[in-house]
Design a protein around this motif. Structure first.
Motif, PDB file in Angstrom:
ATOM      1  N   ASP A 177      49.334  41.433  30.761  1.00 24.82           N
ATOM      2  CA  ASP A 177      47.809  41.811  30.913  1.00 24.82           C
ATOM      3  C   ASP A 177      47.151  41.088  31.983  1.00 24.82           C
ATOM      4  OD1 ASP A 177      48.383  44.016  29.111  1.00 24.82           O
ATOM      5  OD2 ASP A 177      47.661  42.676  27.428  1.00 24.82           O
ATOM      6  N   GLN A 178      47.128  39.869  31.900  1.00 21.00           N
ATOM      7  CA  GLN A 178      46.342  38.873  32.859  1.00 21.00           C
ATOM      8  C   GLN A 178      47.090  39.197  34.328  1.00 21.00           C
ATOM      9  OE1 GLN A 178      46.941  35.499  30.887  1.00 21.00           O
ATOM     10  NE2 GLN A 178      44.799  35.072  30.189  1.00 21.00           N
ATOM     11  N   ARG A 179      48.113  39.421  34.359  1.00 26.34           N
ATOM     12  CA  ARG A 179      48.506  39.635  35.768  1.00 26.34           C
ATOM     13  C   ARG A 179      48.284  40.945  36.151  1.00 26.34           C
ATOM     14  NH1 ARG A 179      53.164  36.707  33.567  1.00 26.34           N
ATOM     15  NH2 ARG A 179      54.203  38.707  32.691  1.00 26.34           N
ATOM     16  N   ALA A 180      47.951  41.935  35.434  1.00 31.19           N
ATOM     17  CA  ALA A 180      47.735  43.200  35.624  1.00 31.19           C
ATOM     18  C   ALA A 180      46.378  43.177  36.187  1.00 31.19           C
ATOM     19  CB  ALA A 180      47.747  44.354  34.681  1.00 31.19           C
ATOM     20  N   GLN A 202      39.153  31.832  38.429  1.00 30.52           N
ATOM     21  CA  GLN A 202      38.896  32.762  37.125  1.00 30.52           C
ATOM     22  C   GLN A 202      40.008  32.448  36.058  1.00 30.52           C
ATOM     23  OE1 GLN A 202      37.587  36.523  37.932  1.00 30.52           O
ATOM     24  NE2 GLN A 202      37.667  37.282  35.405  1.00 30.52           N
ATOM     25  N   PHE A 203      40.922  32.485  36.542  1.00 26.51           N
ATOM     26  CA  PHE A 203      42.447  32.235  35.806  1.00 26.51           C
ATOM     27  C   PHE A 203      42.738  30.682  35.889  1.00 26.51           C
ATOM     28  CE2 PHE A 203      43.113  36.471  37.307  1.00 26.51           C
ATOM     29  CZ  PHE A 203      43.444  36.976  36.330  1.00 26.51           C
ATOM     30  N   THR A 204      42.349  29.985  34.637  1.00 32.56           N
ATOM     31  CA  THR A 204      42.429  28.709  34.287  1.00 32.56           C
ATOM     32  C   THR A 204      43.393  28.534  33.379  1.00 32.56           C
ATOM     33  OG1 THR A 204      40.816  28.592  32.930  1.00 32.56           O
ATOM     34  CG2 THR A 204      40.081  28.154  35.019  1.00 32.56           C
ATOM     35  N   GLU A 214      51.135  29.099  41.859  1.00 30.40           N
ATOM     36  CA  GLU A 214      51.111  29.882  40.390  1.00 30.40           C
ATOM     37  C   GLU A 214      50.381  31.303  40.882  1.00 30.40           C
ATOM     38  OE1 GLU A 214      50.328  26.269  37.097  1.00 30.40           O
ATOM     39  OE2 GLU A 214      48.718  27.070  38.255  1.00 30.40           O
ATOM     40  N   PHE A 215      49.475  31.087  41.860  1.00 25.83           N
ATOM     41  CA  PHE A 215      48.995  32.578  42.132  1.00 25.83           C
ATOM     42  C   PHE A 215      49.973  33.301  42.965  1.00 25.83           C
ATOM     43  CE2 PHE A 215      46.965  35.267  45.537  1.00 25.83           C
ATOM     44  CZ  PHE A 215      46.165  35.914  44.619  1.00 25.83           C
TER      45      PHE A 215
END
Length: 120
Positions: A10-13, A31-33, A48-49
């Motif tokens: 879901d976070q990847r989406a 935002q993605f920590t 990672e991104f």
């Protein structure tokens, strides 16, 4: 064995939606920590991104990921003549030996049945 991802599907989406919406990479990464080894919060790294974006694109069906097909090595066979001679036409190319180089034939060692040709 592959490592478990720190981010969910879901976070990847959500990450992919933000990319399509035109949000800058730095803002998305902030935002993605996640937490580091000492338990402190840190932002997503550029590597990672890229990995998570690619995985999100694969999951969304935007790109297809296939395994690389390996080409079978063409095995070359050499034949021993009636007189017991072995002709290796591509010996120089395979070994990089210079013309006039000398080699010695060694018997198999231990349980091996392989003869060795060694530089003299």
């Amino acid at each position: 064995m592959a490592r478990k991802s720190r981010w969910t599907r879901d976070q990847r989406a959500q990450l992919l939606k933000m990319v399509h919406a035109g949000v800058s990479e730095q803002e998305i990464r902030n935002q993605f920590t996640t937490s580091d080894n000492k338990g402190r919060s840190r932002a997503m790294t550029a590597v990672e991104f890229a990995q998570q974006l690619k995985q999100a694109m694969v999951e969304a069906g935007e790109i297809k990921q296939t395994s690389r097909e390996k080409k079978a090595k063409k095995q070359v066979y050499y034949e021993v003549t009636q007189t017991g001679r072995l002709t290796i036409s591509d010996f120089e190319k395979v070994t990089g030996a210079e013309p006039g180089a000398k080699f010695v034939l060694e018997k198999p060692r231990g349980r091996s049945k392989a003869w060795r040709i060694m530089p003299a």
